[in-house]
Design an enzyme around this catalytic site. Structure first.
Site, PDB file in Angstrom:
ATOM      1  N   GLU A  54       2.515   4.476   1.321  1.00 32.93           N
ATOM      2  CA  GLU A  54       2.908   3.053   1.527  1.00 32.93           C
ATOM      3  C   GLU A  54       3.841   2.618   0.502  1.00 32.93           C
ATOM      4  O   GLU A  54       3.435   2.901  -0.696  1.00 32.93           O
ATOM      5  CB  GLU A  54       1.879   2.167   1.677  1.00 32.93           C
ATOM      6  CG  GLU A  54       0.760   2.747   2.777  1.00 32.93           C
ATOM      7  CD  GLU A  54      -0.286   1.839   2.791  1.00 32.93           C
ATOM      8  OE1 GLU A  54      -1.381   2.219   3.652  1.00 32.93           O
ATOM      9  OE2 GLU A  54      -0.413   0.943   2.175  1.00 32.93           O
ATOM     10  N   HIS A  82      -0.721  -2.184   6.623  1.00 32.44           N
ATOM     11  CA  HIS A  82      -1.681  -2.332   5.687  1.00 32.44           C
ATOM     12  C   HIS A  82      -2.423  -4.009   5.770  1.00 32.44           C
ATOM     13  O   HIS A  82      -2.486  -4.480   4.972  1.00 32.44           O
ATOM     14  CB  HIS A  82      -1.877  -1.965   4.360  1.00 32.44           C
ATOM     15  CG  HIS A  82      -3.142  -1.382   3.699  1.00 32.44           C
ATOM     16  ND1 HIS A  82      -2.934  -0.021   3.113  1.00 32.44           N
ATOM     17  CD2 HIS A  82      -4.476  -1.775   3.831  1.00 32.44           C
ATOM     18  CE1 HIS A  82      -4.307   0.224   2.720  1.00 32.44           C
ATOM     19  NE2 HIS A  82      -5.018  -0.739   3.176  1.00 32.44           N
ATOM     20  N   ARG A 126      -7.624   4.539   4.992  1.00 35.97           N
ATOM     21  CA  ARG A 126      -6.532   4.722   4.019  1.00 35.97           C
ATOM     22  C   ARG A 126      -5.794   5.610   4.375  1.00 35.97           C
ATOM     23  O   ARG A 126      -6.411   6.745   5.212  1.00 35.97           O
ATOM     24  CB  ARG A 126      -7.387   5.038   2.455  1.00 35.97           C
ATOM     25  CG  ARG A 126      -8.160   3.912   1.981  1.00 35.97           C
ATOM     26  CD  ARG A 126      -6.972   2.787   1.514  1.00 35.97           C
ATOM     27  NE  ARG A 126      -6.098   3.563   0.451  1.00 35.97           N
ATOM     28  CZ  ARG A 126      -6.358   3.390  -0.984  1.00 35.97           C
ATOM     29  NH1 ARG A 126      -7.830   2.995  -0.985  1.00 35.97           N
ATOM     30  NH2 ARG A 126      -5.718   3.992  -1.665  1.00 35.97           N
TER      31      ARG A 126
END
Lengths: 323, 328
Positions: A271, A289, A242
């Site tokens: 993001e 991601h 993350r």
């Protein structure tokens, strides 16, 4: 024609899996979609609660699942299912207190995430993406400078978080003759790699750091200036976990100033925003991601989410319970 | 480069492209006298040959700096030539039958690069199947902010990989891909007796039974265009091809057609038939990873080039066994 006989599931924001498999999901469940409603969220949730909805399918891209933001409006809720692994956006204590069971996607994407992490490691070391970019812009084979990369074999890899993904990364890089170190909350028995309780010390002994741990209060900004300095100017960092685990502003500074050698980043603090300064760097590989993005993985995640929801509605234990 | 044989340093002919002086030559000048016909007489082949005939009559060794043709036309000018040291892994650019006929030994770089080439083949495979470079493009152009997701890639585990050429490079690729959960089969000139993977003596059969073909064999008359329309058809719409061997192993025009038409799923290419040219039709494809013949390009490999070349030259001039002789 609304199939009232199907069990109801609430969705505030659609997870990627849901978008991919909406038709298949909709054969088994009736979805109450807040994102398709003009109502403000609290009103929508209250109306859904009035119908007795007891399950919710959540994503990290939606609002944090806290008491005040979400749970207070749905007293009928008894089950939360996510198709991701991360749980940092869900107030698990509140869920426990309210008797809400939670299931995540533990295990389903480990291999794919490990594969992607290794892909980023070798890509950065061997300058594959920058080379492809150069050719596509008309560079020509032999026309530009030879971009010498670095051999992977013999490198020391420091893995942060030796869960399913971290173990998978270790196993793969071992086959390339890398030396593996790891940092995690606890030493793992019968693991052939050297354990470091301190990530900074591990960074000092590593050529590359690969971040595979979960996001928590303890791991937020775990990779900070001190760790990046310890990693050093030949060091490379890869993140398939993350964004907030790394102090992103500090990382960008380190890269711009050449205080580390490169990075492979699949996650960012905000993001889908990616720091613009990274776009000018050739020693960074950027990803959206996508570490779990394979057709097989999405199929597995669909089955797992469906299986967890079906288990809940049949009063059976969840397949992959967290709480 | 001066032709100075009076200092008694053994003479080495330098065989190279006009465009590049080699980093290698710096490491040779202390021990050897270098005759560099292109530097002395210009790149025109007739001038090179004339220079060699005039100045190279006593030269016993030649250093081939890159994979450019080396045949009878050059060997005819060097009557004392006994050893060709090639700073390359492949030797398809050398007329080996002529070397055999004339009793000239040939050395290559042996196993020096195999690890780096094997690693590179694996990262090309990972990049193609998991959209690493495509994803990077997607982010850099700002698309992530505008649209939710990009296309899904393919899981590596369970893929059936067909390795063409199970030598030093191919065997290392196999070891690495097994750790990702792939199954391995192979095609090569002969079956390897102590290898546990299924063997196909026919590339077409291998293509039928695999999802990914990885080319890491040498280029010969038999292997030229071995990947043709039939093999690509057999590989199929979901098939992927990775080439770290030589461009001419693949019928490139046919490959481009298959990729543009979506008749195979993707390709990772480090080599091309007519380098430095790369077919422009590939530049717009998201499922292709392009590389400028970089599979050997690591600091470690470049150091190894120097070490192996020097070691072979030293062995030759001290009448010791050559380090990495090529079977002629």
């Amino acid at each position: 024609m609304v199939p009232y006989s199907l069990p109801k599931v609430l969705i505030i924001k659609p997870p990627p899996i849901f978008l991919q498999f909406e038709n298949q999901f909709s054969r088994h469940f009736h979805f109450l979609k807040a994102y398709e409603s003009h109502q403000p969220l609290p009103a929508f949730l209250a109306a859904a609660a009035a119908t007795g909805v007891s399950a919710m399918f959540v994503t990290r891209n939606g609002p944090p699942i806290t008491g005040a933001d979400v749970l207070d409006y749905i007293p009928s809720l008894r089950c939360i299912v996510t198709s991701g692994i991360g749980l940092d956006y869900i107030d698990l204590d509140e869920c426990r207190r309210r008797g809400i069971v939670v299931a995540n996607a533990a295990g389903a994407s480990s291999a794919d995430c490990a594969d992607f992490a290794v892909g980023l490691v070798i890509d950065v070391l061997r300058k594959v993406t920058v080379g492809d970019r150069f050719l596509r812009s008309g560079g020509g084979v032999g026309g530009g400078e030879v971009r010498l990369g670095r051999r992977l074999g013999g490198k020391t890899i420091g893995i942060v978080g030796l869960g399913a993904i971290g173990s998978g990364v270790a196993k793969r890089l071992h086959a390339f003759n890398c030396r593996i170190l790891y940092n995690s909350r606890n030493k793992k028995p019968s693991v052939p790699y050297s354990f470091y309780s301190n990530v900074c010390e591990m960074a000092a002994d590593s050529d590359l750091l690969v971040i595979c741990c979960s996001l928590s209060d303890q791991t937020r900004h775990l990779i900070n200036k001190e760790v990046l300095t310890a990693l050093g100017k030949d060091g490379i960092i890869v993140n398939v976990a993350r964004g907030p685990i790394i102090d992103e502003k500090e990382l960008v500074r380190s890269l711009l100033e050449g205080r580390i050698a490169g990075a492979g980043l699949d996650a960012f603090e905000h993001e889908p925003s990616v720091p613009q300064e990274l776009f000018s760097l050739d020693n960074v590989v950027l990803a959206h991601h996508q570490a779990s993005f394979t057709e097989d993985c999405f199929q597995d995640l669909f089955e797992l989410v469906k299986g967890n929801l079906e288990a809940f509605f049949a009063n059976k234990p969840l397949l992959t319970p967290v709480v | 480069m001066e032709n100075n044989t009076s200092d008694h340093k053994p003479v080495i002919i330098i065989h190279r492209l006009p465009s590049c002086e080699s980093f290698l030559t710096n490491h040779l000048t202390t021990t050897y006298t270098l005759l560099d016909p292109i530097a002395a007489a210009g790149p025109e082949p007739a001038a090179v040959r004339a220079y060699l005939r005039l100045h190279g009559s006593s030269a016993r060794a030649l250093l081939c700096v890159e994979p450019i043709p080396l045949g009878s036309d050059i060997m005819d000018c060097l009557p004392s030539l006994e050893c060709i040291v090639s700073a390359t892994t492949g030797t398809d650019h050398i007329e080996l039958s002529e070397c055999r006929r004339r009793g000239i030994s040939v050395t290559n770089l042996g196993d020096a690069f195999s690890v780096d080439v094997a690693d590179y083949a694996v990262v090309l495979l990972l990049d193609v199947l998991r959209n690493v470079s495509a994803g990077d493009r997607f982010v850099r152009v700002g698309s992530w902010v505008e649209q939710p997701e990009f296309s899904l890639g393919f899981r590596i585990s369970g893929k059936r990989v067909g390795i063409v050429g199970l030598g030093n490079i191919g065997s290392r690729i196999a070891k690495r891909l097994i750790s990702f959960g792939c199954s391995i089969a192979y095609n090569s000139r002969k079956k390897h007796p102590d290898v546990p993977f299924p063997y196909y003596n026919n590339i077409h059969e291998l293509a039928i039974h695999t999802d990914i073909l990885i080319l890491c064999c040498s280029l010969t008359d038999e292997t030229r265009h071995m990947i043709n329309k039939d093999v690509l058809t057999a590989l199929g719409k979901e098939g992927v091809i990775i080439n770290v061997g030589r461009g001419a192993l693949i019928d490139e025009r046919e490959l481009v057609r298959f990729l543009v038409d979506g008749r195979i799923a993707g390709a990772g290419l480090d080599v091309f038939e007519d380098e430095p040219t790369v077919p422009k039709e590939l530049f717009g494809l998201q499922n292709v990873v392009l590389s400028a013949h970089h599979a050997v390009c690591t600091h470690q490999s470049f150091k190894a080039i120097i070490d192996v070349v020097l070691a072979n030259l030293e062995a030759f001039y001290s009448n010791k066994p050559l380090l990495t002789p090529v079977n002629l």
